[in-house]
Design a protein around this motif. Structure first.
Motif, PDB file in Angstrom:
ATOM      1  N   SER A  55       0.836  -1.193   0.000  1.00 16.21           N
ATOM      2  CA  SER A  55       0.000   0.000   0.000  1.00 16.21           C
ATOM      3  C   SER A  55       0.875   1.247   0.000  1.00 16.21           C
ATOM      4  CB  SER A  55      -0.881  -0.019   1.258  1.00 16.21           C
ATOM      5  OG  SER A  55      -1.330   1.271   1.574  1.00 16.21           O
ATOM      6  N   GLU A  59       0.710   9.037   4.295  1.00 14.48           N
ATOM      7  CA  GLU A  59       1.699   9.149   5.371  1.00 14.48           C
ATOM      8  C   GLU A  59       2.725   8.033   5.390  1.00 14.48           C
ATOM      9  OE1 GLU A  59      -1.600   8.768   7.303  1.00 14.48           O
ATOM     10  OE2 GLU A  59      -2.192  10.787   6.771  1.00 14.48           O
ATOM     11  N   ILE A  62       3.437   0.614   2.939  1.00 12.49           N
ATOM     12  CA  ILE A  62       3.539  -0.664   3.629  1.00 12.49           C
ATOM     13  C   ILE A  62       4.162  -1.678   2.685  1.00 12.49           C
ATOM     14  CG2 ILE A  62       2.301  -2.396   4.980  1.00 12.49           C
ATOM     15  CD1 ILE A  62       1.398   0.104   6.100  1.00 12.49           C
ATOM     16  N   LYS A  77       5.801  -0.979   7.934  1.00  8.69           N
ATOM     17  CA  LYS A  77       5.212   0.339   7.699  1.00  8.69           C
ATOM     18  C   LYS A  77       6.314   1.390   7.724  1.00  8.69           C
ATOM     19  CE  LYS A  77       1.310   3.301   8.966  1.00  8.69           C
ATOM     20  NZ  LYS A  77      -0.043   3.316   9.547  1.00  8.69           N
ATOM     21  N   PRO A 136      -2.570  -6.145  14.565  1.00  6.32           N
ATOM     22  CA  PRO A 136      -1.316  -6.816  14.216  1.00  6.32           C
ATOM     23  C   PRO A 136      -0.310  -6.611  15.354  1.00  6.32           C
ATOM     24  CG  PRO A 136      -1.710  -4.897  12.793  1.00  6.32           C
ATOM     25  CD  PRO A 136      -2.922  -5.071  13.633  1.00  6.32           C
ATOM     26  N   MET A 148       5.621  -5.109  11.937  1.00 14.90           N
ATOM     27  CA  MET A 148       4.528  -5.748  12.668  1.00 14.90           C
ATOM     28  C   MET A 148       4.087  -7.042  12.009  1.00 14.90           C
ATOM     29  SD  MET A 148       1.389  -3.218  11.619  1.00 14.90           S
ATOM     30  CE  MET A 148       1.674  -2.157  10.199  1.00 14.90           C
ATOM     31  N   GLU A 149       3.228  -7.742  12.710  1.00 13.22           N
ATOM     32  CA  GLU A 149       2.657  -8.983  12.218  1.00 13.22           C
ATOM     33  C   GLU A 149       1.941  -8.736  10.894  1.00 13.22           C
ATOM     34  OE1 GLU A 149      -0.850 -12.120  13.685  1.00 13.22           O
ATOM     35  OE2 GLU A 149      -0.362 -10.366  14.885  1.00 13.22           O
ATOM     36  N   PHE A 150       2.154  -9.628   9.956  1.00 19.64           N
ATOM     37  CA  PHE A 150       1.488  -9.531   8.664  1.00 19.64           C
ATOM     38  C   PHE A 150       0.178 -10.305   8.710  1.00 19.64           C
ATOM     39  CE2 PHE A 150       0.880 -11.363   4.342  1.00 19.64           C
ATOM     40  CZ  PHE A 150       0.587 -10.177   3.680  1.00 19.64           C
ATOM     41  N   PRO A 204      -2.168  -9.608   1.457  1.00 21.26           N
ATOM     42  CA  PRO A 204      -2.769  -9.224   2.734  1.00 21.26           C
ATOM     43  C   PRO A 204      -4.235  -9.627   2.803  1.00 21.26           C
ATOM     44  CG  PRO A 204      -2.611  -7.317   1.288  1.00 21.26           C
ATOM     45  CD  PRO A 204      -1.946  -8.466   0.560  1.00 21.26           C
ATOM     46  N   TYR A 247     -11.629   1.350   5.638  1.00 21.64           N
ATOM     47  CA  TYR A 247     -10.260   1.262   5.120  1.00 21.64           C
ATOM     48  C   TYR A 247      -9.264   0.819   6.188  1.00 21.64           C
ATOM     49  CZ  TYR A 247     -11.917   3.786   1.044  1.00 21.64           C
ATOM     50  OH  TYR A 247     -12.588   4.145  -0.090  1.00 21.64           O
ATOM     51  N   ASN A 248      -9.596   1.076   7.423  1.00 21.50           N
ATOM     52  CA  ASN A 248      -8.647   0.761   8.496  1.00 21.50           C
ATOM     53  C   ASN A 248      -9.099  -0.397   9.375  1.00 21.50           C
ATOM     54  OD1 ASN A 248      -6.612   2.543   7.795  1.00 21.50           O
ATOM     55  ND2 ASN A 248      -7.583   4.251   8.871  1.00 21.50           N
ATOM     56  N   ILE A 250      -9.483  -4.639   9.007  1.00 21.39           N
ATOM     57  CA  ILE A 250      -9.112  -5.757   8.148  1.00 21.39           C
ATOM     58  C   ILE A 250      -9.921  -6.981   8.542  1.00 21.39           C
ATOM     59  CG2 ILE A 250      -7.233  -7.398   7.674  1.00 21.39           C
ATOM     60  CD1 ILE A 250      -5.362  -5.145   7.379  1.00 21.39           C
TER      61      ILE A 250
HETATM   62  P1  ATP Z   1      -3.718   5.624   4.606  1.00 24.94           P
HETATM   63  O1  ATP Z   1      -2.824   6.827   4.557  1.00 24.94           O
HETATM   64  O2  ATP Z   1      -4.192   5.145   3.266  1.00 24.94           O
HETATM   65  O3  ATP Z   1      -4.812   5.717   5.656  1.00 24.94           O
HETATM   66  P2  ATP Z   1      -1.631   4.450   5.969  1.00 24.94           P
HETATM   67  O4  ATP Z   1      -0.525   4.921   5.112  1.00 24.94           O
HETATM   68  O5  ATP Z   1      -1.941   5.213   7.178  1.00 24.94           O
HETATM   69  O6  ATP Z   1      -2.883   4.374   5.091  1.00 24.94           O
HETATM   70  P3  ATP Z   1      -2.236   1.830   7.042  1.00 24.94           P
HETATM   71  O7  ATP Z   1      -3.669   2.211   7.030  1.00 24.94           O
HETATM   72  O8  ATP Z   1      -1.645   1.450   8.338  1.00 24.94           O
HETATM   73  O9  ATP Z   1      -1.317   2.928   6.372  1.00 24.94           O
HETATM   74  O10 ATP Z   1      -2.027   0.613   6.026  1.00 24.94           O
HETATM   75  C1  ATP Z   1      -2.365   0.746   4.663  1.00 24.94           C
HETATM   76  C2  ATP Z   1      -2.859  -0.578   4.089  1.00 24.94           C
HETATM   77  O11 ATP Z   1      -1.837  -1.570   4.172  1.00 24.94           O
HETATM   78  C3  ATP Z   1      -4.035  -1.159   4.829  1.00 24.94           C
HETATM   79  O12 ATP Z   1      -5.251  -0.683   4.327  1.00 24.94           O
HETATM   80  C4  ATP Z   1      -3.882  -2.655   4.604  1.00 24.94           C
HETATM   81  O13 ATP Z   1      -4.467  -3.018   3.378  1.00 24.94           O
HETATM   82  C5  ATP Z   1      -2.379  -2.826   4.518  1.00 24.94           C
HETATM   83  N1  ATP Z   1      -1.837  -3.236   5.825  1.00 24.94           N
HETATM   84  C6  ATP Z   1      -1.434  -2.419   6.817  1.00 24.94           C
HETATM   85  N2  ATP Z   1      -0.986  -3.119   7.875  1.00 24.94           N
HETATM   86  C7  ATP Z   1      -1.116  -4.422   7.551  1.00 24.94           C
HETATM   87  C8  ATP Z   1      -0.811  -5.657   8.227  1.00 24.94           C
HETATM   88  N3  ATP Z   1      -0.295  -5.678   9.454  1.00 24.94           N
HETATM   89  N4  ATP Z   1      -1.059  -6.815   7.576  1.00 24.94           N
HETATM   90  C9  ATP Z   1      -1.585  -6.805   6.334  1.00 24.94           C
HETATM   91  N5  ATP Z   1      -1.888  -5.685   5.647  1.00 24.94           N
HETATM   92  C10 ATP Z   1      -1.658  -4.506   6.231  1.00 24.94           C
END
Ligand code: ATP
Ligand code: MN
Length: 307
Positions: A55, A59, A62, A77, A136, A148-150, A204, A247-248, A250
């Motif tokens: 992703s 910010e 991943i 991340k 996770p 972190m854990e996947f 994921p 979106y946040n 899973i």
């Molecule tokens: P955004 O800015 O789009 O809100 P973000 O950059 O803050 O996202 P996260 O929301 O933490 O980042 O993660 C983005 C995406 O990555 C999640 O929507 C998910 O699909 C995937 N993801 C994040 N953490 C994990 C995890 N531990 N295991 C599997 N997939 C993950």
């Protein structure tokens, strides 16, 4: 790089060839310090491979990482280090005493901030995990990189993986040859590759947004699971998620809701905490009402329930 990443997140079936020039751009996009730290994870044996970008957000990016000797998988991340990214983070920060001292003449110190920001997500994940929440498991934080854990789409059987770990114990002496390990470090990092088949490792689990529900009953069950989670998070952990949405969340193992992305979560004493909570409730209700067409509870009833 940015264009490629866009393809990356949209066309999951494509595969981008990683040639030398690709790698160079990746190294530039991930700033050198970060790239250096990623290499360290390979050198010190935490990972054997970083394989694919899961992703790209505003910010953070991943990435998927794996230790092929133990079978252990990682979501990596990487918080972006550019200043702009943090502009709209201000409202979360300004109300928190912990963030005092990050502003000088009304300008934010981005480097300090990103450190504190990633520490905050790490700490919130730990707090939630410790209290038994589905999040996770946070493993390690090194400057702007959180390991972190996947949460995999195809989780490996626990027994199977511990057997693999025992085998790996023996095999690990093979990678102790530091020179050999160092040579392969560069090849081990391929953040631009995309999984070509859903059955491949490294996919994921779906976000709530992408999950195909099995029945109306399941939709309602999950809706309630989320509301209960909000309440427990508030009551037991003293946390408001503050960016809760489809979106946040899973969907793990086809029925368990996992909470992610807790860097902006705040404690109830934050001056905006209750506003954030109302927003979280609205996001969840909107999703289930408008997209999933179920009867939802009144927002103010949920609010009372949570606090
Ligand atoms: P955004 O800015 O789009 O809100 P973000 O950059 O803050 O996202 P996260 O929301 O933490 O980042 O993660 C983005 C995406 O990555 C999640 O929507 C998910 O699909 C995937 N993801 C994040 N953490 C994990 C995890 N531990 N295991 C599997 N997939 C993950
Ligand atoms: Mn997110």
């Amino acid at each position: 790089y940015q264009d490629k990443i866009k393809i990356d997140s949209q066309v999951k079936s494509a595969r981008i060839e990683k040639d030398k020039s690709d790698r160079a751009t990746v190294e530039n996009a991930i700033d050198p310090k970060t790239f250096n730290q990623l290499q360290k994870f390979i050198r010190n044996g935490t990972l054997t491979k970083i394989d694919g970008c899961l992703s790209t957000g505003k910010e953070a990016n991943i990435y998927y990482g794996i230790n092929e000797l133990t079978g252990k998988e990682f979501a990596i991340k990487v918080y972006k280090t550019s200043v702009l990214v943090f502009k709209d983070r201000e409202r979360y920060i300004s109300g928190e005493f912990r963030f005092k001292g990050f502003k000088n003449n009304n300008k934010i110190n981005a480097r300090k901030l990103i450190k504190v920001w990633s520490e905050k997500e790490f700490r919130n994940l730990k707090r939630l995990k410790l209290n038994g929440f589905n999040v996770p498991e946070p493993y390690e934080l090194k400057s702007n990189i959180l390991m972190m854990e996947f949460l995999s789409r195809n989780p490996v059987d626990e027994e199977e993986s511990s057997a693999a770990a025992a085998d790996a114990e023996k095999a690990s002496s093979a990678v102790n040859d530091e020179a050999a390990a160092a040579e392969s470090v560069e090849d081990a990092i391929a953040p631009l590759t995309i999984k070509s088949s859903e059955n491949e490792r490294g996919w994921p689990a779906p976000r709530l947004k992408d999950y195909e529900f099995k029945s109306d009953q399941q939709i309602f069950d999950i809706y309630q699971q989320i509301l209960v989670n909000m309440r427990l998070m508030y009551q037991k952990c003293r946390l408001v998620h503050a960016d809760l949405s489809e979106y946040n969340l899973i969907m793990y193992k086809d029925g368990e809701i996992y909470i992610i992305d807790v860097s902006q979560s705040v404690e109830p004493n934050h001056p905006m905490a209750l506003d954030f909570l109302r927003m979280d409730i609205k996001n969840i209700n909107d999703y289930f009402q408008k997209k999933k067409k179920i009867d939802v509870f009144l927002e103010k009833e949920i609010f009372k329930f949570v606090i």
